[in-house]
Design a protein around this motif. Structure first.
Motif, PDB file in Angstrom:
ATOM      1  N   LEU A  17       0.846  -1.191   0.000  1.00 26.23           N
ATOM      2  CA  LEU A  17       0.000   0.000   0.000  1.00 26.23           C
ATOM      3  C   LEU A  17       0.882   1.243   0.000  1.00 26.23           C
ATOM      4  O   LEU A  17       2.018   1.218   0.483  1.00 26.23           O
ATOM      5  CB  LEU A  17      -0.891   0.026   1.238  1.00 26.23           C
ATOM      6  N   HIS A  18       0.352   2.334  -0.539  1.00 19.77           N
ATOM      7  CA  HIS A  18       1.066   3.609  -0.491  1.00 19.77           C
ATOM      8  C   HIS A  18       1.217   4.024   0.963  1.00 19.77           C
ATOM      9  O   HIS A  18       0.400   3.674   1.813  1.00 19.77           O
ATOM     10  CB  HIS A  18       0.294   4.695  -1.256  1.00 19.77           C
ATOM     11  N   GLU A  19       2.273   4.796   1.228  1.00 19.61           N
ATOM     12  CA  GLU A  19       2.468   5.301   2.587  1.00 19.61           C
ATOM     13  C   GLU A  19       1.355   6.278   2.921  1.00 19.61           C
ATOM     14  O   GLU A  19       0.871   7.006   2.062  1.00 19.61           O
ATOM     15  CB  GLU A  19       3.831   5.989   2.702  1.00 19.61           C
ATOM     16  N   GLY A  20       0.949   6.285   4.193  1.00 17.91           N
ATOM     17  CA  GLY A  20      -0.068   7.226   4.631  1.00 17.91           C
ATOM     18  C   GLY A  20      -1.011   6.618   5.639  1.00 17.91           C
ATOM     19  O   GLY A  20      -0.855   5.479   6.069  1.00 17.91           O
ATOM     20  N   ASN A  21      -1.999   7.381   6.005  1.00 22.65           N
ATOM     21  CA  ASN A  21      -3.016   6.956   6.951  1.00 22.65           C
ATOM     22  C   ASN A  21      -4.287   6.645   6.175  1.00 22.65           C
ATOM     23  O   ASN A  21      -4.649   7.360   5.250  1.00 22.65           O
ATOM     24  CB  ASN A  21      -3.274   8.058   7.978  1.00 22.65           C
ATOM     25  N   ASP A  58      -5.142   0.644  13.651  1.00 18.11           N
ATOM     26  CA  ASP A  58      -4.998   1.891  12.899  1.00 18.11           C
ATOM     27  C   ASP A  58      -3.521   2.145  12.595  1.00 18.11           C
ATOM     28  O   ASP A  58      -2.808   2.755  13.373  1.00 18.11           O
ATOM     29  CB  ASP A  58      -5.601   3.046  13.712  1.00 18.11           C
ATOM     30  N   LEU A  59      -3.063   1.667  11.451  1.00 19.19           N
ATOM     31  CA  LEU A  59      -1.668   1.815  11.049  1.00 19.19           C
ATOM     32  C   LEU A  59      -1.511   3.058  10.176  1.00 19.19           C
ATOM     33  O   LEU A  59      -2.235   3.238   9.203  1.00 19.19           O
ATOM     34  CB  LEU A  59      -1.217   0.569  10.275  1.00 19.19           C
ATOM     35  N   ASP A  60      -0.581   3.905  10.546  1.00 17.44           N
ATOM     36  CA  ASP A  60      -0.265   5.098   9.762  1.00 17.44           C
ATOM     37  C   ASP A  60       1.181   4.957   9.294  1.00 17.44           C
ATOM     38  O   ASP A  60       2.104   4.995  10.097  1.00 17.44           O
ATOM     39  CB  ASP A  60      -0.444   6.349  10.623  1.00 17.44           C
ATOM     40  N   THR A  61       1.360   4.770   7.995  1.00 19.50           N
ATOM     41  CA  THR A  61       2.707   4.565   7.450  1.00 19.50           C
ATOM     42  C   THR A  61       3.259   5.826   6.802  1.00 19.50           C
ATOM     43  O   THR A  61       4.200   5.767   6.026  1.00 19.50           O
ATOM     44  CB  THR A  61       2.698   3.411   6.420  1.00 19.50           C
ATOM     45  N   SER A  62       2.678   7.004   7.106  1.00 16.83           N
ATOM     46  CA  SER A  62       3.155   8.245   6.476  1.00 16.83           C
ATOM     47  C   SER A  62       4.589   8.575   6.826  1.00 16.83           C
ATOM     48  O   SER A  62       5.236   9.287   6.091  1.00 16.83           O
ATOM     49  CB  SER A  62       2.308   9.461   6.794  1.00 16.83           C
ATOM     50  N   ASP A  63       5.088   8.057   7.938  1.00 17.14           N
ATOM     51  CA  ASP A  63       6.468   8.349   8.323  1.00 17.14           C
ATOM     52  C   ASP A  63       7.455   7.368   7.690  1.00 17.14           C
ATOM     53  O   ASP A  63       8.649   7.402   7.978  1.00 17.14           O
ATOM     54  CB  ASP A  63       6.623   8.324   9.844  1.00 17.14           C
TER      55      ASP A  63
END
Length: 140
Positions: free
Chosen positions: A41-45, A103-108
């Motif tokens: 998946l693209h990075e982000g929330n 709730d995974l946020d991969t924006s970082d």
């Protein structure tokens, strides 16, 4: 006065269940990542990716040609609504299968959600083995 059936203390029952349940080892995990042919998946929330399936799946009384993978740890059978509409408001209004909901946020740039379609017999057998181990065969 009739004799009541013997009751098992709850702690004995829980101990018995905990002894009979086993997890999987790191070696038993499915291969994953780019080297295994996965997409991510693209990075982000609250990121979602639509996948058109090679073969439709049947879930309850419906057949679906697409699924949606989300960074919040679920697969959906319909396009998910915005995160603010379903978090804390379950069941969701769309067909959510909450496998690993979180709730995974991969924006970082930390963490990835990998996915792929695989219908090889070896892969399907491994999946079936894991599912069978996850559900206890209780005999009383």
């Amino acid at each position: 006065m009739g004799r009541q059936g013997q009751r098992w203390p709850v702690w004995i029952l829980l101990l018995g269940l905990s002894v009979s349940v086993s997890g999987i080892t790191r070696q038993e995990l499915f291969p994953f990542g780019r080297n295994a042919g996965d997409q991510s998946l693209h990075e982000g929330n609250d990121q979602t990716h639509e996948i058109t399936l090679d073969k439709p799946i049947t879930f309850y009384d419906g057949q679906f040609n697409k699924i949606y993978i989300n960074t919040n740890g679920f697969v959906a059978l319909e396009k998910p609504t915005e995160e603010t509409e379903y978090l804390g408001n379950m069941p969701a209004s769309f067909g959510m299968i909450a496998a690993l909901q979180g709730d995974l946020d991969t924006s970082d740039g930390v963490g990835k959600v990998f996915f792929r379609q695989d219908s090889s017999p070896a892969f399907l057998q491994q999946a079936a083995d894991h599912i069978n181990r996850a559900f206890l065969r209780m005999t009383w």
